[in-house]
Design a protein around this motif. Sequence first.
Motif, PDB file in Angstrom:
ATOM      1  N   ALA A 171      19.098  36.026   9.134  1.00 30.34           N
ATOM      2  CA  ALA A 171      18.940  36.874  10.315  1.00 30.34           C
ATOM      3  C   ALA A 171      18.253  36.110  11.449  1.00 30.34           C
ATOM      4  N   HIS A 172      17.244  35.308  11.115  1.00 30.51           N
ATOM      5  CA  HIS A 172      16.551  34.531  12.146  1.00 30.51           C
ATOM      6  C   HIS A 172      17.482  33.481  12.737  1.00 30.51           C
ATOM      7  N   LEU A 173      18.229  32.785  11.895  1.00 31.41           N
ATOM      8  CA  LEU A 173      19.148  31.759  12.390  1.00 31.41           C
ATOM      9  C   LEU A 173      20.225  32.366  13.280  1.00 31.41           C
ATOM     10  N   ALA A 174      20.688  33.557  12.918  1.00 32.53           N
ATOM     11  CA  ALA A 174      21.691  34.232  13.749  1.00 32.53           C
ATOM     12  C   ALA A 174      21.110  34.612  15.101  1.00 32.53           C
ATOM     13  N   PRO A 181      16.254  29.564  21.630  1.00 26.93           N
ATOM     14  CA  PRO A 181      14.840  29.514  21.248  1.00 26.93           C
ATOM     15  C   PRO A 181      13.946  30.178  22.300  1.00 26.93           C
ATOM     16  N   CYS A 182      12.849  30.774  21.807  1.00 21.78           N
ATOM     17  CA  CYS A 182      11.820  31.285  22.711  1.00 21.78           C
ATOM     18  C   CYS A 182      10.706  30.244  22.818  1.00 21.78           C
ATOM     19  N   ALA A 183       9.694  30.550  23.605  1.00 18.94           N
ATOM     20  CA  ALA A 183       8.628  29.592  23.846  1.00 18.94           C
ATOM     21  C   ALA A 183       7.856  29.227  22.578  1.00 18.94           C
ATOM     22  N   GLN A 184       7.879  30.095  21.568  1.00 22.20           N
ATOM     23  CA  GLN A 184       7.107  29.847  20.354  1.00 22.20           C
ATOM     24  C   GLN A 184       7.929  29.201  19.235  1.00 22.20           C
ATOM     25  N   HIS A 185       9.180  28.837  19.512  1.00 24.04           N
ATOM     26  CA  HIS A 185       9.957  28.108  18.532  1.00 24.04           C
ATOM     27  C   HIS A 185       9.552  26.636  18.536  1.00 24.04           C
ATOM     28  N   VAL A 192      16.155  24.516  15.459  1.00 20.23           N
ATOM     29  CA  VAL A 192      15.793  24.847  16.844  1.00 20.23           C
ATOM     30  C   VAL A 192      16.396  23.821  17.799  1.00 20.23           C
ATOM     31  N   ARG A 193      16.339  22.539  17.425  1.00 17.35           N
ATOM     32  CA  ARG A 193      16.962  21.499  18.253  1.00 17.35           C
ATOM     33  C   ARG A 193      18.454  21.755  18.393  1.00 17.35           C
ATOM     34  N   LEU A 194      19.097  22.147  17.295  1.00 12.82           N
ATOM     35  CA  LEU A 194      20.532  22.429  17.338  1.00 12.82           C
ATOM     36  C   LEU A 194      20.830  23.591  18.274  1.00 12.82           C
ATOM     37  N   ALA A 195      20.020  24.640  18.196  1.00 18.61           N
ATOM     38  CA  ALA A 195      20.224  25.788  19.081  1.00 18.61           C
ATOM     39  C   ALA A 195      20.015  25.403  20.535  1.00 18.61           C
TER      40      ALA A 195
END
Length: 208
Positions: A171-174, A181-185, A192-195
């Motif tokens: 669910a988080h990856l989706a 990403p948000c500021a806290q990722h 996260v880099r991939l996103a």
Amino acid sequence: MNNSTSASAVYLKAGVDEAGRGPLAGPVVVAAVILDPARPIPGLDDSKKLSEKKREALYPQIVERALAHCIVVVEAEEIDRLNIFQATMAGMSRAVAGLAPAAHEALVDGNKLPKDLPCPGRAIVGGDALEPAISAASILAKVTRDRLMVALDASHPGYGFAVHKGYPTPAHLAALQQLGPCAQHRRSFAPVRLALDQVAPLREGHDC
């Protein structure tokens, strides 16, 4: 026996543990605890083996009865700057240094010791289930981090932080793919880099 008398009469061992090394978002939280042998706390165990209700019940008992405790929050920005291992080690050193009275020895869960501990240290694999002081530290760290992630869910809705606490669940990856990403990722973590890499071309296309 008051805390000052107890502290001066015994060899002070601090238990040290962390919560949140694996998540893609939010801080890693480190706690250090010196227990008072005159004020035992029944039910201490590895935080992962305890229910949320039990952890929440033990948290105030640890804060009230321990000779000393210190909780350190290492934010995502520092994790990205140092890497997760070094950020965790830095947090452990800060937590031990923040204890008053100071510890004579730090018992650290795991197989690695921070290089700059302010006292001698011992790494104990599985220590959160073996040493009550480490168990107490694991509970403080886990409860604190879970509360921070619930608050993060309120300020950054849509990711489900209150449910998965930042761990890389499906669910988080989706949500990460959908929202970016948000500021806290943690930018240094591969998903996260991939996103970020996928979001950047979309933004460039939108700007054009």
